[in-house]
Design an enzyme around this catalytic site. Structure first.
Site, PDB file in Angstrom:
ATOM      1  N   HIS A  22       0.856  -1.093   0.135  1.00 19.45           N
ATOM      2  CA  HIS A  22      -0.049   0.028   0.107  1.00 19.45           C
ATOM      3  C   HIS A  22       0.759   1.315   0.334  1.00 19.45           C
ATOM      4  O   HIS A  22       1.991   1.376   0.284  1.00 19.45           O
ATOM      5  CB  HIS A  22      -1.076  -0.135   1.235  1.00 19.45           C
ATOM      6  N   GLU A  64      -2.064  -6.962   7.341  1.00 16.69           N
ATOM      7  CA  GLU A  64      -0.681  -6.560   7.811  1.00 16.69           C
ATOM      8  C   GLU A  64      -0.757  -7.843   9.045  1.00 16.69           C
ATOM      9  O   GLU A  64      -1.446  -8.160   9.926  1.00 16.69           O
ATOM     10  CB  GLU A  64      -0.657  -5.454   8.255  1.00 16.69           C
TER      11      GLU A  64
END
Length: 280
Positions: A29, A107
């Site tokens: 990202h 994550e």
């Protein structure tokens, strides 16, 4: 290769089954303010992209605009979703493509240190006699737990591309070593010759590092000729791009990995102008 991804051998009905080759473009990202401030986000801090992160998203979207992604898997955290939205918006072929929000791509969980400076994790790891990379803070995920998510996601991905496209028997594109991740101004289409099915995955830094170790070490993925171990397992920059070519083989339980090669690693050609502007 590890169990679960081994090639099928023998003389049964699938011994001479057709192969299916597709590309996987893996992207971290864009930048968040937490990234800039060196604070841990993990899963519990669900922040949006910073202004720079949005610019990075636009840049990577423009860079990949001509790649016809047929499948888009995205972590269901906002920083990954926003990045994927920029990529899809700028793509010439993905106007009708819907992203699949996948919690398996989230994550690594960092437990009690989420929202705190990275230095806090380092200090706790040092006190435990471990490196920051290998240390699991209280309430956090172990590396093995993240690896289990990676393996489960790859199974989901393999099944999805085959179900969507069937066993087309495509031929792989460029051979191993023909493209180097260190080559300046690489083309967005590097490694895609002869491959018509393309998957996009947007995830996170710590997750990508674990995924790289699994794909390279466990699945015996071949690497670009100029790749170094330090670069392969280094932190992926925000919107850094890594590309794999996977070949699957038909088996009774479902598709299994027959061959894997990496075309380039953590590429950030699209960020050159942004980084130059920030340095002024």
């Amino acid at each position: 290769m590890s169990s679960g991804y081994k090639s099928v051998t023998g003389t049964g009905p699938f011994a001479r089954s057709r192969m299916f080759t597709f590309s996987l473009t893996l992207i971290r990202h864009g930048e968040t303010q937490y990234n800039r401030d060196k604070l841990l986000q993990g899963q519990g801090v669900d922040t949006l992209l910073s202004e720079t992160g949005a610019q990075q998203g636009e840049a990577v979207g423009h860079y990949l605009k001509d790649i016809p992604f047929s499948t888009v898997f995205v972590s269901n955290l906002q920083r990954a979703i926003q990045t994927a939205e920029f990529i899809i918006k700028n793509n010439n072929h993905c106007s009708g493509t819907k992203m699949i929000l996948e919690p398996l791509l989230r994550e690594r969980g960092f437990g009690i240190v989420e929202g705190r400076p990275r230095e806090s994790l380092k200090n706790m790891a040092n006190a435990a006699g471990k490196s920051s990379r290998d240390y699991t803070p209280p309430g956090g995920e172990t590396l093995d737990q993240v690896k289990a998510r990676v393996k489960k996601f790859l199974s989901v991905l393999f099944n999805q591309v085959v179900e969507a496209h069937g066993w087309s028997g495509q031929e792989p594109g460029t051979k191993d070593g023909d493209v180097s991740d260190s080559a300046p101004c690489g083309f967005a289409s590097d490694g895609l010759e002869g491959v018509s099915v393309h998957a996009l995955v947007v995830s996170h830094g710590a997750y990508i590092r674990v995924a790289m170790k699994h794909i390279v070490e466990d699945l015996k993925c071949s690497l670009p000729k100029d790749a170094t171990v330090s670069h392969v397992f280094s932190p992926c920059p925000n919107t850094g791009i890594t590309r794999f070519i996977f070949t699957l083989k038909q088996s009774e339980p479902g598709p299994v990995l027959s061959d894997a090669r990496c075309v380039f690693i953590h590429r950030k050609d699209h960020l050159v102008n942004l980084e130059a502007a920030e340095q002024k």
